[in-house]
Design an enzyme around this catalytic site. Structure first.
Site, PDB file in Angstrom:
ATOM      1  N   HIS A  87       0.834  -1.205   0.000  1.00 51.07           N
ATOM      2  CA  HIS A  87       0.000   0.000   0.000  1.00 51.07           C
ATOM      3  C   HIS A  87       0.872   1.259   0.000  1.00 51.07           C
ATOM      4  O   HIS A  87       0.702   2.149  -0.841  1.00 51.07           O
ATOM      5  CB  HIS A  87      -0.912  -0.019   1.233  1.00 51.07           C
ATOM      6  N   GLU A  88       1.796   1.326   0.961  1.00 54.76           N
ATOM      7  CA  GLU A  88       2.616   2.528   1.055  1.00 54.76           C
ATOM      8  C   GLU A  88       3.556   2.668  -0.133  1.00 54.76           C
ATOM      9  O   GLU A  88       3.877   3.784  -0.558  1.00 54.76           O
ATOM     10  CB  GLU A  88       3.398   2.526   2.370  1.00 54.76           C
TER      11      GLU A  88
END
Length: 680
Positions: free
Chosen positions: A469-470
């Site tokens: 995600h990051e």
């Protein structure tokens, strides 16, 4: 020449901040000098005799404040990822000063007059699409800051901005203090009962870092406390840990956030009314894809109802599992993860202890890099010996398909007491083309539990998903290809910014990726096909719980910012009443309770905007379908469109237009419901 490294020219490789030379005291002088320099630049732009042009006003503003941007980015990256008492004191002092600096610029009548003139003449200026978008953003930014108000209104807006900056800083520092003060020391075999080896190893490392070598410590980092709640058979300790986790910010004393919350909400409501909105939610959403509170509530409610129904079915299975184990108590919030792990084992023959040996941190990093290479052609090589702010930080050079420099990526993966909780992407430098090709320096910050010395760091599947995600956010910054800093990378609408990150998560769950990078940390054998099949089959397990804890937080955030008179708010009563209205299952707690809801109160980034993750999820679920429809999750044509219209485009165009340009149509919510396992 200056002895202050923050104000000198940075001759370090890639112009990274010279971290080893920077002392906290340097920031005080640097902010003072850089703000004065930025003010002088702004005044010259505002007071020039020449008639306003796009070049002498908008472009000039985009070029201004370079030193201040550099100092502020270095400072706030440190206060988030590696702070100390000296930095926190400066942060409390500088927050209102920076807010005043911003207000002085945005409420400058002469400057706003030049922007307004250009806005009125926009059809005759011969601007290209990107220029037009930047002018539009400036016009809206000035208006939303109160530039169109009378003198009394402007003065009050400035006061509100400064006070909110102080409150947001205090809120985040209070939460960090509560987190860093807590440690659950496991002294006996009974304390450690049920804990797997991987958790004991990381708990031993956490103890060593806290001067308790030979013991085991559970912290309030998610990568520590969540597996403890999953596996500990000591119900009393599970309750103790869970209550500490969920009571951050409301313990009484100096770190209690409830008064900060009341004042913050009251000031936000006043700000909205000054600008002609009925409440802060209407103000905030006016500049998003969602546009109105009703649209947000409509989406969340559509998902809430099937999620609650599924969560209640899940709870009954947990209670049945508890009864089967001779436990006749009702399921409490500190029980859910524990019995959920047992049910997952029973239904899918799958548990975390089986998975974790195959999810090495280094391999998941490489999986994220390899996915980017296969989609976008960029490659990564690790660089040693470069200046970093903590020894754990790793630096990677990002290379274009032709081998030229694209940017730098910093990875800061491990939990520590000097780092705020959660995971995020930030930047030390944004990509733009105003002074030649300025390349980005992007950082991902995580809070994974470090493996024992000499041992691999192992992740849960949720940890691995967080990393992807990051890194999706990171790619949004690294792949940016725009002219202006204002619209670079993640400079997009709040409810669009999660699309690149959440979309990127999809590749982690693909057999094509897992079969290559999910290998045993000791034997180097790939994850057995049967285990991989079980993992993918259990993808929607416990989805009712996950959706309820998130959506409850999003609904509460919205309702808080619809309040007419929040000054008298009783935070605990409000939370209880609102959760009662939506029939919140008693055995589930909000993912972020109000007193430590940093997305919403450590600044206003996600205030009235926590729904954004789900708004973007409608798009990401639908967007991944574009690859699935081609029968190739790395389809070159689709990947090229994704790069062109989403990852490299920044805020160059309206987000709805950007999505339609990529997908060929608007997104459909059915894809979200299907992804979460709910009937469309």
């Amino acid at each position: 020449m200056t002895s202050n490294p923050l104000l000198a020219n940075w001759d370090s490789p890639f112009q990274l901040p010279p971290f080893s030379e920077i002392e906290p005291s340097h920031f005080e002088e640097a902010f003072e000098v850089a703000m004065a320099e930025a003010c002088a630049e702004t005044d010259r732009i505002a007071d020039q005799e020449e008639a306003p042009t796009f070049e002498n006003t908008v472009v000039a503003l985009e070029r201004s404040g370079e030193s201040l941007t550099r100092v502020a980015r270095t400072f706030f990256n440190l206060t988030g990822a590696h702070t100390n008492e000296a930095l926190q004191k400066i942060e409390r002092d500088i927050a209102p000063k920076l807010a005043k600096h911003g207000s002085d610029m945005l409420l400058n009548a002469s400057l706003y007059g030049r922007i307004a003139t250009l806005w009125d003449q926009r059809e005759d200026l011969g601007l290209n699409a990107e220029d037009s978008r930047v002018l539009e953003r400036y016009q809206k930014m000035f208006q939303r800051a109160g530039a169109g108000l009378d003198d009394a209104g402007k003065a009050r807006m400035a006061e509100i901005s400064q006070r909110l900056a102080t409150l947001g800083t205090g809120f985040s520092q209070n939460v960090l203090k509560d987190e860093s003060d807590f440690q659950l020391v496991l002294e006996t075999e009974q304390d450690r009962a049920g804990l797997p080896d991987f958790l004991l190893a990381s708990a031993a490392e956490a103890a060593r870092e806290r001067g308790l070598a030979g013991k085991h410590v559970i912290t309030l980092s998610r990568s520590s406390i969540e597996p403890f709640l999953q596996f500990s058979t000591n119900r009393a300790l599970r309750e103790e840990a869970f209550r500490a986790w969920t009571s951050r910010g409301e313990k009484g004393g100096d770190t209690d956030n409830r008064e900060i919350i009341r004042e913050t909400l009251a000031l936000r409501a006043e700000k909205a009314r000054l600008l002609g909105f009925r409440n802060f939610a209407e103000y905030k959403l006016d500049d998003t894809m969602a546009k109105t509170p009703d649209n947000v509530r409509g989406l969340l409610t559509k998902v809430w109802q099937p999620a609650v129904a599924q969560a209640r079915e899940e709870e009954e299975k947990l209670a049945e599992m508890a009864r089967g184990s001779g436990e006749n108590h009702s399921i409490e919030a500190w029980d859910w993860r524990h019995y959920s792990e047992k049910v997952r084992k029973a239904e899918h023959d799958l548990d975390e202890t089986e998975l974790k040996p195959y999810l090495q941190l280094d391999n998941i990093i490489q999986a994220a890099f390899d996915t980017a290479t296969r989609l976008f052609g960029i490659t990564f090589r690790e660089l040693k010996g470069l200046p970093v702010y903590h020894p754990d930080v790793r630096v990677f050079e990002v290379l274009n398909p032709d081998g030229t420099h694209k940017g730098l990526f910093l990875g800061d993966y491990f939990a520590r007491s000097s780092k705020r909780s959660g995971a995020w992407m930030s930047g030390f430098r944004s990509q733009h083309k105003l002074k030649g090709e300025v390349t980005p320096i992007i950082v991902n910050v995580m809070n994974f539990s470090k493996g024992a010395q000499g041992e691999a760091t192992l992740l849960t599947f949720d940890d691995a998903r967080t990393l992807f995600h990051e890194f999706g956010h990171g790619l949004h910054g690294l792949l940016s290809d725009v002219t202006y800093p204002m619209i670079s990378g993640t400079g997009v609408a709040r409810d669009f910014v999660e699309l690149p990150s959440q979309l990127y998560e999809h590749w982690l769950s693909q057999p094509d990726v897992l079969s290559k990078f999910a290998v045993h940390y000791k034997t180097n054998e790939p994850m057995p096909a049967q285990l991989l099949e079980k993992l993918l089959a259990a993808a929607n397990f416990n989805q009712g719980f996950a959706t309820v804890e998130y959506t409850a937080s999003a609904l509460i955030d919205l309702e808080l910012h619809l309040l007419d008179d929040p000054a008298e708010l009783n935070v605990a009563d409000f939370e209880k009443q609102e959760l009662g209205k939506i029939d919140m299952p008693a055995a589930i707690t909000m993912r972020h309770r109000i007193p430590h809801f940093q997305h919403v109160f450590s600044g206003d980034g996600y205030s009235a905007g926590y729904y954004s993750y789900m708004w973007s999820e409608v798009m990401d679920a639908d967007a991944f379908g574009a690859f699935e429809e081609k029968g190739n999750i790395f389809d070159p044509e689709t990947a090229e469109k994704l790069l062109t219209f989403i990852y490299s485009a920044g805020g160059r165009q309206d987000p709805e237009e950007a999505y339609v340009a990529f997908r060929g149509r608007a997104p459909k919510i059915d894809a979200l419901l299907e992804k979460r396992g709910f009937a469309a």
